[in-house]
Enzyme design. Sequence first.
Site, PDB file in Angstrom:
ATOM      1  N   SER A  37     -10.074   3.544   2.313  1.00 36.85           N
ATOM      2  CA  SER A  37      -9.425   4.146   1.147  1.00 36.85           C
ATOM      3  C   SER A  37     -10.386   5.116   0.484  1.00 36.85           C
ATOM      4  O   SER A  37     -11.613   4.965   0.593  1.00 36.85           O
ATOM      5  CB  SER A  37      -9.040   3.051   0.142  1.00 36.85           C
ATOM      6  OG  SER A  37      -8.574   3.612  -1.075  1.00 36.85           O
TER       7      SER A  37
ATOM      8  N   TYR B 218     -10.538  -4.330  -5.384  1.00 29.27           N
ATOM      9  CA  TYR B 218     -10.132  -3.481  -4.261  1.00 29.27           C
ATOM     10  C   TYR B 218     -11.242  -2.499  -3.902  1.00 29.27           C
ATOM     11  O   TYR B 218     -11.587  -2.332  -2.723  1.00 29.27           O
ATOM     12  CB  TYR B 218      -8.848  -2.735  -4.606  1.00 29.27           C
ATOM     13  CG  TYR B 218      -8.281  -1.930  -3.462  1.00 29.27           C
ATOM     14  CD1 TYR B 218      -7.662  -2.556  -2.385  1.00 29.27           C
ATOM     15  CD2 TYR B 218      -8.363  -0.539  -3.457  1.00 29.27           C
ATOM     16  CE1 TYR B 218      -7.142  -1.821  -1.329  1.00 29.27           C
ATOM     17  CE2 TYR B 218      -7.849   0.199  -2.409  1.00 29.27           C
ATOM     18  CZ  TYR B 218      -7.233  -0.444  -1.348  1.00 29.27           C
ATOM     19  OH  TYR B 218      -6.728   0.294  -0.303  1.00 29.27           O
TER      20      TYR B 218
END
Length: 254
Positions: free
Chosen positions: A146, A159
């Site tokens: 990501s 995250y």
Amino acid sequence: MVQTLPHIPSFDLSGRRALVTGASSGIGLGCAVALAGAGAHVVCAARRADVLHDSVAAMRDAGHSAEALVLDQTDLTALKDAFSTPFDIVVNSAGLARHSAAVDTDVVDFDTVMDVNVKGAYFLSSYAARALLNAGKPGSIIHISSQMGHVGGPDRAVYCASKHAVEGMVKAMAIEWGKAGIRINTICPTFIRTPLTEGTFNDAHSLAWIMDKIKLPRAGVVSDIMGAALYLASDASGMVTGTAMMVDGGWTAD
């Protein structure tokens, strides 16, 4: 004198076996279709058996070579068994997020995210590489990471921690396995429109934040990731390992 032109590297994956995790929908399914479209036989792995089988059936109907493997990536015994024979290409698209303010994060959410995004990714890489090493074969391992593996974001501390860990892990593994011809890289998408992210895009505040950060005039779609996956899986990226391919619309440019 006749000029010798450089050889164009091939994106053809004919004769290669690929494993794609998280392949029942979204980015994972897109990667599976991209690899199959280039000629690979793709084993599509995911937890949701019904959705997975529907996706594989659709791939076969489109003329692709694919099969389903119901797999929970946190089940390390089952994960190890999946590599009883080596795969030329492995794409790890399994992942999850539990968003909250850092001061409100509970242990269950932290462990759940880390078990999938870090522990599962680590041992998937280890098992994939071990199978290739034992067979004396090169290969390409690709993690869907990501942009949040390179920056921070509100309510995303867990995250971000998981994806920063994956980025570091990949660099170390690339150093270990490079001499054996095993490449490992990440793809780092921005927010991609999928059924699972529609809630984020439907929230006006979140959408405004996303579009302010992305430098291009749109958010990402699954097809934006498919070309990156095909490139990293193929001989066209033969000199690429230990790196992150940013598909973030310029999010991390500043």
